[in-house]
Design a protein around this motif. Structure first.
Motif, short mmCIF file in Angstrom:
data_model
loop_
_atom_site.label_atom_id
_atom_site.label_comp_id
_atom_site.label_asym_id
_atom_site.label_seq_id
_atom_site.Cartn_x
_atom_site.Cartn_y
_atom_site.Cartn_z
N TYR A 171 0.84 -1.20 0.00
CA TYR A 171 0.00 0.00 0.00
C TYR A 171 0.87 1.25 0.00
CZ TYR A 171 -3.67 -3.30 1.20
OH TYR A 171 -4.54 -4.37 1.18
N THR A 172 0.41 2.27 -0.73
CA THR A 172 1.11 3.55 -0.74
C THR A 172 0.85 4.28 0.57
OG1 THR A 172 -0.78 4.69 -1.73
CG2 THR A 172 0.83 3.70 -3.23
N ARG A 218 -1.40 -1.52 -4.12
CA ARG A 218 -0.54 -1.83 -5.25
C ARG A 218 -0.66 -3.33 -5.55
NH1 ARG A 218 4.09 1.32 -2.68
NH2 ARG A 218 4.28 3.26 -3.86
N GLU A 251 -3.87 -1.69 -9.27
CA GLU A 251 -2.97 -1.21 -10.30
C GLU A 251 -1.55 -1.66 -10.04
OE1 GLU A 251 -1.65 2.98 -12.51
OE2 GLU A 251 -3.13 2.99 -10.89
N ASP A 289 2.21 -0.71 -10.46
CA ASP A 289 2.95 0.53 -10.67
C ASP A 289 3.84 0.46 -11.90
OD1 ASP A 289 1.86 1.73 -8.50
OD2 ASP A 289 3.49 1.27 -7.14
#
Length: 580
Positions: free
Chosen positions: A190-191, A197, A514, A516
């Protein structure tokens, strides 16, 4: 041999065949979980699946079987230490042992890639010793869920879970959720703002083979849960085979269609999860629903698994690498509740118990009571177990160990694949409505831009030797090799690589999250030339590679200081020539 003895022998054989098939599900789970995770953790996944069965078997024999079948108490069976299977009923002992191992191994995938092996072994023993056996006693051992008609003066029928949507799969799914929640997400999942992600698995082929094995073994899991073929049970077993297969197939098609619409391409890994979702959902009611009911359950399971996995991953931010919580937890509960809507048979008699057949809400109420009570039991006990493990021996590996991979630190494996390391696959599809440049639909460009050439020269080079490096699609290898052979290039070095250009592999989605940067499989061909002009090599390569779309490749040209043939000692131009 009289007819009664023969019937008993056939019934025992049927159960033993089922036990063998359910045991082989361990291989299916191992393949699914290994394929859906990264190669650096493959050995660890295999080891955990092996120990689920190897630790669970003696633990269930020593303690678990007694707690499940030791007596007819409402809450707990009783103690039958080192059991003989209850008055020598060995077929029940082995059949329930493999079911217990199935519940335990579900958790492995959800906690993959960051769990200490020692901690996982402790968990595996605990769920086999009392978590699965006690809730299993409520359902199959004469406990309070099986006794609901007596406890409610006939207001509610007995809780129905024929082969274990709740007793096996939801138990494993809830335990997986608690374990993954307490454990926390993998590094980089996770961002900082919480966006999920994608971390693609390394082998869809391995995962697909595991799913096919599980589908095959599920005929034993569900079909042999009749525990007999005599007395009309053969008719029920045949119906179970039909409903089991139909629900799985329909769920698979449903997930394919859903992901095709949502991601613009049918997502392979999610569709494989869809097959398992249908199998899990039908397990509770495979003996009481019609083929039409099985198809409905398959469709519902398809929606539940796609949106459930996305919700768990992106909204709850619980990192489950293989989708075990959605497949086994959510679809196990859903399938159990669907019995209350679609139950149509009791044995081989039509009863219309389900709400949609006019049977009232009593059956649905019983199913809901069972699902909720088992969720509470498993969530409470597994929270305590995982917290104890976390605060004693520790639950999670260090950050350095996780980055390097559990195979190396936990098991001393450089790679579970020895000399071969599979290429990380590209992910599938793009979200509906998004526009990105792709090799299939981007506008053609001029050849000089489609296949750029970079020349790197070295000042003062003493030899007119050049190195040409070509990076392009794997599918172009044979054509490129033949083209270079035609102009006289015979020596070349070719390697499989992964990488991407300025487009970062284009915006891709894996299981709804998504990616990256998508590292795509490529080949890198290196040739050293002197007699053949560099321009000839470059033009031949560009002629083969050019399509005018993104991804045609790149060509790099270097000056080479010297070449030495080790066998003869020849240098420079001479080293590149045939000895004759």
């Amino acid at each position: 041999m009289d007819i009664t003895t023969l019937a008993s022998a056939v019934d025992t054989g049927w159960v033993l065949i089922g036990a063998a098939l359910v045991f082989f599900m361990q291989a299916g789970f191992a393949m699914v979980e290994t394929g859906f995770t990264r190669a650096k953790n493959a050995g660890n996944i295999i080891m955990k699946n092996l120990m689920d069965f190897s630790l669970g078997t003696p633990i269930y024999w020593i303690l678990g079987f007694g707690l499940m079948f030791g007596s007819s108490g409402l809450v707990i069976g009783g103690l039958d230490l080192f059991t003989n299977g209850g008055e020598g009923d060995f077929k029940t002992l082995i059949f329930q042992t493999v079911f217990c191992a199935t519940a335990a191994t579900i958790v492995s995938g959800a906690m993959a890639e960051r769990t200490k092996f020692s901690a996982y072994c402790v968990y595996s023993m605990a769920i086999s010793a009392f978590v699965y056996p006690i809730s299993g006693h409520w359902i199959w051992g004469g406990g309070w869920l099986a006794s609901l008609p007596d406890l409610t003066n006939g207001a509610l029928p007995a809780f129905h879970d024929f082969a274990g949507s709740t007793a096996v799969h939801m138990v494993g799914g809830v335990a997986a959720f608690i374990g993954a929640l307490i454990l926390g997400p993998r590094i980089g999942k996770y961002t900082k703002d919480g966006k999920a992600r994608a971390i693609p698995g390394h082998s869809l082929t391995l995962g697909a083979l595991g799913v096919f094995i599980l589908w095959f073994c599920w005929f034993g899991f569900n079909g042999c849960s009749t525990v007999a073929l005599s007395g009309g049970a053969d008719v029920t077993a045949a119906r179970v085979f039909v409903t089991t297969n139909l629900a799985a197939a329909v769920s698979t098609v449903a997930v394919m269609c859903i992901t095709w619409i949502r991601y613009k391409k049918p997502d392979v890994s999610m569709t494989l999860n869809g097959s398992l979702a249908g199998l899990v959902a039908i397990t509770a009611g495979c003996d009481v629903v019609t083929p039409t009911g099985a198809a409905i359950i398959g469709i519902v399971a398809g929606f539940v698994v796609v949106f459930g996995i996305e919700f768990i991953d992106q909204k709850l931010r619980v990192d489950d690498p293989v989708g075990a919580i959605g497949v086994h937890g959510l679809c196990g509960a859903t399938g159990t509740l669907m019995v209350g809507l679609l139950a149509h048979y009791s044995g081989n008699e039509v009863t219309n118990m389900g709400l949609l057949y006019g049977g009232g809400a009593a059956c649905l109420a019983s199913q809901a009571v069972g699902v909720i009570s088992v969720i509470v039991w498993v969530a409470a006990t597994m929270t305590v177990i995982f917290q104890i493990i976390k605060h004693t021996i520790g639950l999670r590996v260090t950050e350095a160990e996780e980055i390097q991979g559990l195979d190396t630190k936990e098991h001393g494996l450089a790679s579970a694949y020895a000399d071969f390391m599979p290429v990380v696959p590209s992910v599938l599809g793009t979200k509906a409505g998004e526009k990105v440049a792709r090799s299939g639909n981007s506008a053609p460009v001029a050849v000089e831009h489609a296949v750029p050439v970079t020349k790197i020269t070295t000042e003062g080079s003493a030899h007119k030797l050049s190195k040409v490096v070509i990076v392009t699609k794997q599918s172009k290898f044979e054509e490129l090799k033949n083209a270079l052979n035609l102009i006289g290039v015979s020596g070349m070095t070719v390697t499989n690589v992964i990488g991407c250009g300025l487009q970062k592999g284009a915006a891709e989605y894996y299981r709804g999250a998504e990616v990256d940067m998508t590292l795509l499989p490529k080949i890198k061909m290196e040739v050293i030339v002197s007699a053949i002009p560099v321009e000839t090599v470059v033009e031949a390569a560009k002629k083969v590679l050019y399509t005018g779309h993104i991804g045609d490749g790149k060509i790099f040209v270097y000056d080479v200081e010297n070449v030495i043939k080790v066998r003869t000692g020849a240098e420079g131009f001479d080293a590149l020539q045939d000895d004759e």
